[in-house]
Design a protein around this motif. Structure first.
Motif, PDB file in Angstrom:
ATOM      1  N   LEU A 197     -14.851  -4.534  -0.141  1.00 58.57           N
ATOM      2  CA  LEU A 197     -14.728  -5.645   1.025  1.00 58.57           C
ATOM      3  C   LEU A 197     -15.585  -6.766   0.427  1.00 58.57           C
ATOM      4  N   TRP A 202      -6.905  -5.152   7.386  1.00 55.98           N
ATOM      5  CA  TRP A 202      -6.073  -4.233   6.118  1.00 55.98           C
ATOM      6  C   TRP A 202      -7.302  -3.552   5.460  1.00 55.98           C
ATOM      7  N   ASP A 203      -7.211  -2.252   5.364  1.00 55.45           N
ATOM      8  CA  ASP A 203      -8.167  -1.529   4.664  1.00 55.45           C
ATOM      9  C   ASP A 203      -8.324  -1.871   3.044  1.00 55.45           C
ATOM     10  N   VAL A 204      -9.482  -2.400   2.517  1.00 53.69           N
ATOM     11  CA  VAL A 204      -9.580  -2.783   1.050  1.00 53.69           C
ATOM     12  C   VAL A 204     -10.668  -1.769   0.340  1.00 53.69           C
ATOM     13  N   ASP A 205     -10.525  -1.685  -0.813  1.00 54.37           N
ATOM     14  CA  ASP A 205     -11.590  -0.764  -1.619  1.00 54.37           C
ATOM     15  C   ASP A 205     -13.094  -1.412  -1.814  1.00 54.37           C
ATOM     16  N   VAL A 218      -9.825  -7.785   6.781  1.00 56.95           N
ATOM     17  CA  VAL A 218     -10.186  -6.730   5.891  1.00 56.95           C
ATOM     18  C   VAL A 218     -11.379  -6.073   6.368  1.00 56.95           C
ATOM     19  N   SER A 262     -13.505  -2.178   5.386  1.00 51.81           N
ATOM     20  CA  SER A 262     -13.949  -1.125   4.594  1.00 51.81           C
ATOM     21  C   SER A 262     -13.992   0.078   5.649  1.00 51.81           C
ATOM     22  N   GLY A 315       0.864  -1.020   0.002  1.00 55.91           N
ATOM     23  CA  GLY A 315       0.040  -0.007  -0.093  1.00 55.91           C
ATOM     24  C   GLY A 315       0.769   1.195   0.145  1.00 55.91           C
ATOM     25  N   ALA A 367     -13.068  -8.546  -1.968  1.00 59.62           N
ATOM     26  CA  ALA A 367     -11.668  -8.968  -1.290  1.00 59.62           C
ATOM     27  C   ALA A 367     -12.046 -10.203  -0.672  1.00 59.62           C
TER      28      ALA A 367
END
Length: 138
Positions: free
Chosen positions: A78, A73-76, A120, A122, A43, A81
């Motif tokens: 969810l 972990w931040d994801v675009d 993971v 959002s 990232g 992911a």
């Protein structure tokens, strides 16, 4: 006292297989390798994800898994992911769950093929931070 994430460590009894799996998941090669350890920078903040041979796990390779803290972990996207993690062989540990009153904060976690819990999320705070960074960079 705790300022920022330094390194997230995951243990694997088959470090070579774990490296292949995380390389596929992340879409990048590790930047650092020594016997028994592989590390990625992930990232925009270059957070560190380390894979460690399970023989170095507290309690040794036979210690029960999954154990330890869950790092998210931040994801675009969810749901996408979680779907990708499952497609790569992870199993759902905690299904996708919305938090709050429609604020856009949600989490899920999986257990990777090596017994580590991988979270993971959002997070609207992270989306706003990325938007601010993009606005100042461009």
């Amino acid at each position: 006292m705790l300022r920022e994430l330094a390194t997230v460590s995951c243990y694997a009894t088959d470090l070579t297989a774990a490296e292949r799996w995380y390389t596929e998941l992340l879409g990048i090669e590790p930047y650092y390798r020594v016997p028994g350890y592989v590390e990625y920078r992930v990232g925009e903040s270059e957070d560190e994800l380390g894979l460690i041979d399970a023989r170095y796990r507290p309690g040794g390779p036979a210690a029960p898994a999954p154990t330890g803290a869950v790092v998210f972990w931040d994801v675009d996207d969810l749901p996408a992911a979680v779907d990708r993690l499952v497609a790569l062989g992870a199993t759902v540990h905690e299904p996708l769950r919305e938090h709050g009153d429609g604020e856009g904060f949600a989490t899920a976690s999986v257990v990777d093929p090596f017994g580590n819990v991988l979270g993971v999320m959002s997070n609207p705070h992270h989306r706003a931070l990325r938007a601010r960074r993009a606005a100042t960079a461009g």
